[in-house]
Every structure is written in structure tokens, then in C-alpha cells.
Scaffold this motif. Structure first.
Motif, PDB file in Angstrom:
ATOM      1  N   VAL A   1       0.854  -1.184   0.000  1.00 40.89           N
ATOM      2  CA  VAL A   1       0.000   0.000   0.000  1.00 40.89           C
ATOM      3  C   VAL A   1       0.897   1.244   0.000  1.00 40.89           C
ATOM      4  CG1 VAL A   1      -1.777   1.286   1.248  1.00 40.89           C
ATOM      5  CG2 VAL A   1      -1.849  -1.217   1.193  1.00 40.89           C
ATOM      6  N   LEU A   2       2.015   1.148   0.691  1.00 41.11           N
ATOM      7  CA  LEU A   2       2.955   2.271   0.722  1.00 41.11           C
ATOM      8  C   LEU A   2       3.703   2.410  -0.591  1.00 41.11           C
ATOM      9  CD1 LEU A   2       4.584   1.753   4.256  1.00 41.11           C
ATOM     10  CD2 LEU A   2       2.484   2.970   3.689  1.00 41.11           C
ATOM     11  N   THR A   3       4.293   1.305  -1.054  1.00 40.08           N
ATOM     12  CA  THR A   3       5.213   1.399  -2.185  1.00 40.08           C
ATOM     13  C   THR A   3       4.530   1.463  -3.538  1.00 40.08           C
ATOM     14  OG1 THR A   3       5.464  -1.010  -2.208  1.00 40.08           O
ATOM     15  CG2 THR A   3       7.080   0.244  -0.955  1.00 40.08           C
ATOM     16  N   LEU A   4       3.282   1.000  -3.639  1.00 43.96           N
ATOM     17  CA  LEU A   4       2.590   1.040  -4.930  1.00 43.96           C
ATOM     18  C   LEU A   4       1.460   2.056  -4.949  1.00 43.96           C
ATOM     19  CD1 LEU A   4       2.476  -2.733  -5.899  1.00 43.96           C
ATOM     20  CD2 LEU A   4       3.528  -0.911  -7.218  1.00 43.96           C
ATOM     21  N   VAL A   5       0.632   2.088  -3.910  1.00 44.82           N
ATOM     22  CA  VAL A   5      -0.524   2.977  -3.931  1.00 44.82           C
ATOM     23  C   VAL A   5      -0.128   4.405  -3.590  1.00 44.82           C
ATOM     24  CG1 VAL A   5      -2.806   3.433  -2.995  1.00 44.82           C
ATOM     25  CG2 VAL A   5      -2.059   1.074  -3.351  1.00 44.82           C
ATOM     26  N   ALA A   6       0.486   4.588  -2.437  1.00 40.58           N
ATOM     27  CA  ALA A   6       0.771   5.955  -1.984  1.00 40.58           C
ATOM     28  C   ALA A   6       1.737   6.684  -2.914  1.00 40.58           C
ATOM     29  CB  ALA A   6       1.328   5.922  -0.556  1.00 40.58           C
ATOM     30  N   THR A   7       2.674   5.959  -3.509  1.00 45.45           N
ATOM     31  CA  THR A   7       3.634   6.629  -4.389  1.00 45.45           C
ATOM     32  C   THR A   7       2.967   7.186  -5.643  1.00 45.45           C
ATOM     33  OG1 THR A   7       4.181   4.475  -5.371  1.00 45.45           O
ATOM     34  CG2 THR A   7       5.630   5.285  -3.641  1.00 45.45           C
ATOM     35  N   GLN A   8       1.776   6.707  -5.993  1.00 45.02           N
ATOM     36  CA  GLN A   8       1.099   7.229  -7.185  1.00 45.02           C
ATOM     37  C   GLN A   8       0.773   8.708  -7.057  1.00 45.02           C
ATOM     38  OE1 GLN A   8       0.487   5.435 -10.242  1.00 45.02           O
ATOM     39  NE2 GLN A   8       2.094   4.432  -9.078  1.00 45.02           N
ATOM     40  N   HIS A   9       0.735   9.215  -5.836  1.00 49.75           N
ATOM     41  CA  HIS A   9       0.404  10.629  -5.631  1.00 49.75           C
ATOM     42  C   HIS A   9       1.641  11.460  -5.333  1.00 49.75           C
ATOM     43  CE1 HIS A   9      -3.558   9.031  -5.701  1.00 49.75           C
ATOM     44  NE2 HIS A   9      -3.396   8.346  -4.594  1.00 49.75           N
ATOM     45  N   ILE A  10       2.804  10.894  -5.627  1.00 51.27           N
ATOM     46  CA  ILE A  10       4.060  11.625  -5.493  1.00 51.27           C
ATOM     47  C   ILE A  10       4.552  11.948  -6.901  1.00 51.27           C
ATOM     48  CG2 ILE A  10       6.458  11.515  -4.714  1.00 51.27           C
ATOM     49  CD1 ILE A  10       5.509   9.608  -2.506  1.00 51.27           C
ATOM     50  N   PRO A  11       4.687  13.226  -7.259  1.00 56.34           N
ATOM     51  CA  PRO A  11       5.083  13.589  -8.632  1.00 56.34           C
ATOM     52  C   PRO A  11       6.334  12.839  -9.076  1.00 56.34           C
ATOM     53  CG  PRO A  11       4.456  15.543  -7.408  1.00 56.34           C
ATOM     54  CD  PRO A  11       4.474  14.413  -6.419  1.00 56.34           C
ATOM     55  N   GLY A  12       6.304  12.336 -10.313  1.00 52.63           N
ATOM     56  CA  GLY A  12       7.450  11.616 -10.866  1.00 52.63           C
ATOM     57  C   GLY A  12       7.437  10.136 -10.596  1.00 52.63           C
ATOM     58  N   SER A  13       6.432   9.656  -9.845  1.00 46.47           N
ATOM     59  CA  SER A  13       6.379   8.231  -9.504  1.00 46.47           C
ATOM     60  C   SER A  13       5.308   7.470 -10.274  1.00 46.47           C
ATOM     61  CB  SER A  13       6.133   8.064  -7.993  1.00 46.47           C
ATOM     62  OG  SER A  13       7.187   8.617  -7.245  1.00 46.47           O
ATOM     63  N   THR A  14       4.552   8.156 -11.119  1.00 42.52           N
ATOM     64  CA  THR A  14       3.478   7.501 -11.862  1.00 42.52           C
ATOM     65  C   THR A  14       4.051   6.538 -12.890  1.00 42.52           C
ATOM     66  OG1 THR A  14       2.124   9.476 -11.591  1.00 42.52           O
ATOM     67  CG2 THR A  14       1.428   7.918 -13.261  1.00 42.52           C
ATOM     68  N   ALA A  15       3.388   5.411 -13.058  1.00 38.26           N
ATOM     69  CA  ALA A  15       3.847   4.388 -13.999  1.00 38.26           C
ATOM     70  C   ALA A  15       4.162   4.989 -15.364  1.00 38.26           C
ATOM     71  CB  ALA A  15       2.783   3.301 -14.137  1.00 38.26           C
ATOM     72  N   SER A  16       5.294   4.589 -15.940  1.00 40.58           N
ATOM     73  CA  SER A  16       5.734   5.100 -17.233  1.00 40.58           C
ATOM     74  C   SER A  16       6.007   3.935 -18.168  1.00 40.58           C
ATOM     75  CB  SER A  16       7.003   5.946 -17.058  1.00 40.58           C
ATOM     76  OG  SER A  16       6.752   7.051 -16.209  1.00 40.58           O
ATOM     77  N   PHE A  17       5.759   4.150 -19.455  1.00 37.52           N
ATOM     78  CA  PHE A  17       5.817   3.076 -20.439  1.00 37.52           C
ATOM     79  C   PHE A  17       6.772   3.473 -21.563  1.00 37.52           C
ATOM     80  CE2 PHE A  17       1.720   3.353 -18.382  1.00 37.52           C
ATOM     81  CZ  PHE A  17       1.541   2.069 -17.880  1.00 37.52           C
ATOM     82  N   PRO A  18       7.905   2.788 -21.694  1.00 37.00           N
ATOM     83  CA  PRO A  18       8.894   3.168 -22.707  1.00 37.00           C
ATOM     84  C   PRO A  18       8.336   3.069 -24.120  1.00 37.00           C
ATOM     85  CG  PRO A  18       9.836   1.631 -21.126  1.00 37.00           C
ATOM     86  CD  PRO A  18       8.356   1.649 -20.883  1.00 37.00           C
ATOM     87  N   ARG A  19       8.626   4.065 -24.939  1.00 35.93           N
ATOM     88  CA  ARG A  19       8.234   3.987 -26.346  1.00 35.93           C
ATOM     89  C   ARG A  19       9.012   2.863 -27.018  1.00 35.93           C
ATOM     90  NH1 ARG A  19       7.707   9.704 -25.883  1.00 35.93           N
ATOM     91  NH2 ARG A  19       5.600  10.376 -26.411  1.00 35.93           N
ATOM     92  N   GLY A  20       8.304   2.069 -27.795  1.00 39.75           N
ATOM     93  CA  GLY A  20       8.932   0.936 -28.460  1.00 39.75           C
ATOM     94  C   GLY A  20       8.904  -0.331 -27.651  1.00 39.75           C
ATOM     95  N   GLY A  21       8.401  -0.255 -26.405  1.00 42.33           N
ATOM     96  CA  GLY A  21       8.313  -1.439 -25.564  1.00 42.33           C
ATOM     97  C   GLY A  21       9.407  -1.495 -24.519  1.00 42.33           C
ATOM     98  N   MET A  22       9.231  -2.387 -23.539  1.00 36.19           N
ATOM     99  CA  MET A  22      10.209  -2.522 -22.466  1.00 36.19           C
ATOM    100  C   MET A  22      11.569  -2.962 -22.982  1.00 36.19           C
ATOM    101  SD  MET A  22       9.186  -1.520 -19.539  1.00 36.19           S
ATOM    102  CE  MET A  22      10.412  -2.279 -18.484  1.00 36.19           C
ATOM    103  N   GLY A  23      11.612  -3.544 -24.178  1.00 35.75           N
ATOM    104  CA  GLY A  23      12.890  -3.930 -24.754  1.00 35.75           C
ATOM    105  C   GLY A  23      13.832  -2.763 -24.959  1.00 35.75           C
ATOM    106  N   GLN A  24      13.303  -1.531 -24.962  1.00 39.88           N
ATOM    107  CA  GLN A  24      14.168  -0.362 -25.106  1.00 39.88           C
ATOM    108  C   GLN A  24      15.102  -0.204 -23.902  1.00 39.88           C
ATOM    109  OE1 GLN A  24      14.395   1.464 -27.925  1.00 39.88           O
ATOM    110  NE2 GLN A  24      12.981  -0.105 -28.680  1.00 39.88           N
ATOM    111  N   LEU A  25      14.681  -0.725 -22.759  1.00 36.29           N
ATOM    112  CA  LEU A  25      15.544  -0.651 -21.582  1.00 36.29           C
ATOM    113  C   LEU A  25      16.829  -1.432 -21.817  1.00 36.29           C
ATOM    114  CD1 LEU A  25      15.680   0.398 -18.629  1.00 36.29           C
ATOM    115  CD2 LEU A  25      14.708  -1.791 -17.923  1.00 36.29           C
TER     116      LEU A  25
END
Length: 567
Positions: A252-276
Motif C-alpha cells: 500500500v505504501l510502495t505502490l498505492v501511496a507513491t502514485q500521488h508523489i510527482p514523478g512516480s506515476t507508472a511510465s511506459f517506454p516507447r517501443g516497448g520494455m525492450g528499449q531498456l
């Protein structure tokens, strides 16, 4: 056959395996064991998932000549992308976005230049378009805004009480979130030292209490509407934890509460996770590192209690002058490939590692059009992660009870749909969509994991039928291509995935921080000098954490390199 990022996914992928480590120079030993000139490195890293890639990048940047070995012919492991269904549709094999990894200084401080130099495009979400949207079966829609006031306004549409309570709840947990985040990117202290330090301050005492609670026990006293509670429990469960089990409140702390901390919202790499994997490869090789694919390690060679080399299935042997890091499960690293027996207690503890209550079942879809979800809310047309949920807490509770009883649960109670083309339209032809249905199931339905081969087609259709009921325009005729990945399939794709657990052993407090995977192995060093453990089986755990950083810090410390001076 192996999974190729240049071609549609082919079943029957061979797995990554493991290697060894060495701190002191062991040239004489290595020569005696048949090492070839040019096959010596300061450090060897085994496994090129996000943990191995990040560890190799930090070690090489620190001036340690590093070799990264990967059994498959592609990099990234479960953070890879490929045309899994039909040509032109790019899917993510397992991981679909970054949440935990956003807090790593590799991203937040760009320590390795992944953003500025290698142009890792995270496609940070538009603040007016929430990445996560919850859709309940009664038509209620709850977008997850990073702005806490906007979030409370959404909740107020169905419960004024819960809207007020949500603000107070966030104010209560957010200081604890900060304390947790500080420990995610460095080696964990011993449990005794951690709890002694926490117990010395009031906020630390609250955190200790919270860590031993279930997500339900933490959340339920604050709220009165089933939908608010289900949203919080569901999101907390994304780390494959049962939100009704002790210790799950951590999420609840590490996934839910962090959603309301700027810069912590889930991000999706362009081209897919393979770009990592692409940007890490460039980073490692630019710094002088070596990467070898199709290199499956089968043996860890030791001398006088020290790991000195690794051997691959093609007969090659590689020596490490200073360290070898395995990011593979200790079942393989220490029990199968090590050429000397480990302590009986440590081996027994590995045998007794507890699996997650739930594991994942994925149906990848190539769709003829973008799915349109129920609920009179425009955010259902833009959300990338769509959580489709029951509005009844009793049904939601039964969902997890069924999993504990080894029964296949009702997917209409909890189903995650990841519409990747909403974050990156380039993953499919114009007007088409790429989506994955991610369902929670037991590893061994009816207590027999082999049954997945006969059950997966039927259960996949059940998940699709549940998905269709939450939409206004979807049915089987809109499915252009499909690829099913049962828990057994994930284990076949990657043998390092034990019992289908793509995020490693169960993430409960007794297998977390310095006790992950076991109290004797929880701080990266093993009983074999120079042999280190990394990956999802150690702190900070599963998910795309870029968890090679804290392991690299430990290796650098043992090698006499000051991490702070380098980075």
C-alpha cells in the motif's frame, strides 16, 4: 528455438543460467583450470535482465572490466519486447512499464546517462491522462490521479466519506513512503539494526507496525465503501501478494501511496520494455564492457573456498579477477552450478523458500481496434493500465481464497488490461491495438502445475469473456492474434523463473529486505568468497527495480572502490 526480438515469438525458449565470482586475483588457479587468454575480466555478471544489465553498467562505469553473460540470444529477460502474436504488433513479454525503477538514481538522477546520452524515452504520462484507471462492474470509474485533490474528487463522486478519509490516509502514510524509498536503492541493513533504528523514532514505530499488517488491516478501518477498499487492495496486490496476508501492507505504501508523489506515476517506454535493454547495452559497451549472448552458464568453479571462474555449456571458461554476480535464483546458483557443496542449512533454507500465493497468467492480444470500456468517464478511453474489478468486497475476498485453495478464480473479479498502444501508438498498425490481459492464478491449479497445458486455452477464454463484459465494442471477432502465457509457460521460457513466479519468491516480510531470500543470503554476499547474488530473489525484490545498483555498490565496496566518488 529462442525468442528473437526481430521475429515473432517462438515457444520453447531456453533459459538463462548462472555463474560465479572472485575477489582476489587467481591467475595461477585459472591457468591450472584451463582458462584461455583474453577470457579474463574484473567482474562477470550472469543474466541480462534489468538487474543484470544495471549491475554490469554500474560496475563497468566504475572502471571494472565487466563481462555480461546471457543464455538467450536477446537481452532484457522478462523486460523484453517482441512480435508475440502477429507481425507489426509489439508486445512486452512480462514487464510492461516502470514504477519501482523510477525511484532509482539510474533514472531519477540519470547516473548512467540512460536519459541524456542514450535517449531512453520513458513517455512520461500526461498529467491530464492518468496511466491507471479502475473500472468496476457496476459502471463506477476511478482514475488514479497523481494530484491527491483530483483523486479525492473522483472518490467523492460515489462516497464523500471516503474522499475525506483518503486525503487523511495519504497524509498518514506518505511520511512512511519516504522512509521506505530511501532503502530501495542501497543494500539492506541487518534486520536487527533496521528495526532498532526505526524503533528509536515515532515515525519508525508506525512503520514497523504497518510492515506487519495486511493491506486489508491497514486500509479497512479508514473507508466504508467496498470500491475504495478494493481499489487499494488490488493495487497493493500487483507485486503478486495476497492483500489479506500479513506483511502486504508494505505494498500500500510502495505502490498505492507513491502514485500521488510527482514523478512516480507508472511510465511506459516507447517501443516497448525492450528499449531498456537497448540503452543499457549501449551504456555498457560504450564504457568498454563485453556482452555475450547464447552463453548459458553451467558451472561455477571454485578454489580454496573462492569462486574463480564460470563455465558455459559451449565449453568456454571465463575468469573474474574481482567479482562474479549471479542474478539467477539461488536454486541454480548455489545448488546446481556451484562445484562445491554449500552449508546444509543454507541449502535447506533455499529448498524451503515460500512461493507467492498468486502467479501471473497472461493473454497477449492483437486487436482490430482500441477497446472502449464501460462507465461514463472519458478517462476510460486514455488509461493504459485498466483494472477491471468487482464492486463487491466479499467477491474480491473469495477471489484470493480460491487461489489459496488452488482453484482457478473468477477473472471478472480482478483482471488487469494493459493497452500498450495508448501509451505508444507505434506498437501496432494505425487504428489497431496491442493489449495484454494479466490475471492472477495459483501456480498449481488442482495441485498439479502440469495441468496448465490442458487448462490454459479454456482459462484464457474466461479472461477474455470477462474483459468483453467491461467493454462496449469487444468480442472474439476483434481479436486478430493471441498468445497465451501460463505460469508453466513462463517457467519454460526462462528456467530461472521458479514455479512461474516472475517476481521471485513471495514478497512477505520473512522474505524481504535483509531476509530476502534467506537471512544468510540477504545482503548479496554468499558463503563462497567473491560470489554474489542479485536479481529479483534479493532486495529490493521483483519488478523493474534496476536492482543491480545496490549489488554493484556492495561489490565495489569489497573491491575497494568508493561508489560516491565514482557516481
Amino acid at each position: 528455438m529462442r525468442l528473437s526480438l526481430a521475429a515473432p515469438y517462438a515457444p520453447g525458449i531456453e533459459a538463462t543460467r548462472v555463474a560465479s565470482t572472485s575477489i582476489e586475483d587467481a591467475t595461477t588457479v585459472a591457468e591450472r583450470k584451463g582458462l584461455m587468454a583474453g577470457n579474463e575480466f574484473d567482474a562477470i555478471v550472469i543474466g541480462a535482465g534489468n538487474n543484470g544489465l544495471s549491475a554490469a553498467a554500474y560496475l563497468q562505469k566504475a572502471g571494472m572490466e565487466t563481462l555480461l553473460l546471457e543464455a538467450n540470444d536477446f537481452l532484457g529477460g522478462r523486460t523484453s519486447s517482441a512480435e508475440l502474436t502477429i507481425p507489426g504488433f509489439t508486445h512486452d513479454l512480462a514487464a510492461t512499464g516502470l514504477i519501482f525503477g523510477l525511484g532509482s538514481p539510474a533514472i531519477s538522477q540519470d547516473e548512467l546517462g540512460l536519459l541524456s546520452k542514450y535517449h531512453f524515452d520513458l513517455n512520461l504520462c500526461d498529467p491530464d491522462h492518468p496511466a491507471v484507471v479502475n473500472v468496476f462492474d457496476d459502471g463506477t470509474v476511478l482514475p488514479v490521479w497523481d494530484d491527491i485533490d483530483k483523486m479525492c474528487a473522483e472518490i467523492a463522486k460515489y462516497s464523500e466519506h471516503d474522499a475525506k478519509a483518503y486525503k487523511e490516509f495519504f497524509e498518514y502514510v506518505s511520511p512512511m513512503v519516504g522512509m521506505m524509498q530511501m532503502g530501495m536503492t542501497s543494500a539492506p541493513p541487518s534486520m536487527g539494526a533496521l528495526f532498532a533504528q526505526l524503533d528509536s523514532i515515532p515515525l519508525g514505530k508506525e512503520l514497523i507496525k504497518t510492515l506487519f499488517m495486511s493491506a486489508y488491516e491497514l486500509v479497512a478501518p479508514w473507508f466504508e465503501d467496498d470500491r475504495t477498499i478494493i481499489y487499494l487492495l488490488n493495487y497493493a496486490s500487483e507485486a503478486l501478494v495476497d492483500p489479506f496476508e500479513g506483511g502486504s501492507a508494505l505494498y500500500v505504501l510502495t505502490l498505492v501511496a507513491t502514485q500521488h508523489i510527482p514523478g512516480s506515476t507508472a511510465s511506459f517506454p516507447r517501443g516497448g520494455m525492450g528499449q531498456l535493454a537497448r540503452v543499457f547495452k549501449e551504456c555498457i559497451e560504450d564504457a568498454g564492457g563485453t556482452i555475450k549472448t547464447n552463453s548459458e552458464v553451467c558451472k561455477i568453479i571454485t578454489e580454496n573456498g573462492r569462486a574463480v571462474a564460470v563455465q558455459t555449456t559451449d565449453g568456454r571458461t571465463y575468469k573474474a579477477r574481482k567479482a562474479i554476480l549471479s542474478t539467477i535464483h539461488p536454486k541454480f546458483t548455489l545448488q546446481q552450478w556451484l562445484d562445491t557443496p554449500i552449508d546444509a542449512k543454507i541449502s535447506r533454507d533455499i529448498d524451503h523458500l515460500v512461493d507467492p500465493t498468486a502467479v501471473g497468467f497472461m493473454t497477449h492480444l492483437a486487436l482490430d481496434c482500441d477497446p472502449q470500456f464501460i462507465g461514463n468517464n472519458p478517462m476510460t478511453q486514455v488509461g493504459t493500465e485498466m483494472s477491471l474489478l468487482t464492486s463487491n468486497l466479499q467477491a474480491f475476498t473469495q477471489f484470493y481464497t480460491d487461489i489459496r485453495l488452488k482453484k482457478l478464480p473468477d477473472p471478472s473479479c480482478r483482471l488487469m488490461c494493459l493497452v500498450s498502444t495508448r501509451a505508444d501508438a507505434g506498437r501496432a498498425p494505425e487504428g489497431k491495438a496491442v493489449m495484454a490481459c494479466w490475471a492472477f492464478v495459483p501456480w498449481d491449479p488442482e495441485r498439479d502445475a502440469d495441468k496448465w497445458d490442458e487448462l490454459k486455452e479454456e482459462y484464457s477464454q474466461r479472461t477474455l469473456d470477462a474483459f468483453y463484459k467491461f467493454t462496449t465494442n469487444m468480442d472474439d471477432s476483434k481479436v486478430l492474434g493471441k498468445k497465451i502465457m501460463s505460469p508453466l509457460d513462463y517457467t519454460r521460457v526462462d528456467k530461472a523463473v521458479v514455479h512461474g513466479a516472475v517476481m521471485g519468491p513471495k514478497a512477505s516480510m520473512y522474505q524481504y529486505m535483509a531476509y530476502r531470500p534467506t537471512p544468510d543470503l540477504g545482503q548479496y554476499r554468499t558463503p563462497v568468497a567473491g560470489l554474489y547474488l542479485g536479481g529479483e530473489c534479493v532486495h529490493p525484490g521483483g519488478g523493474v527495480t534496476l536492482g543491480g545498483r545496490p549489488v554493484a555498490m556492495t561489490i565495489m565496496e569489497d573491491a575497494g572502490i568508493d561508489f560516491d566518488e565514482v557516481f
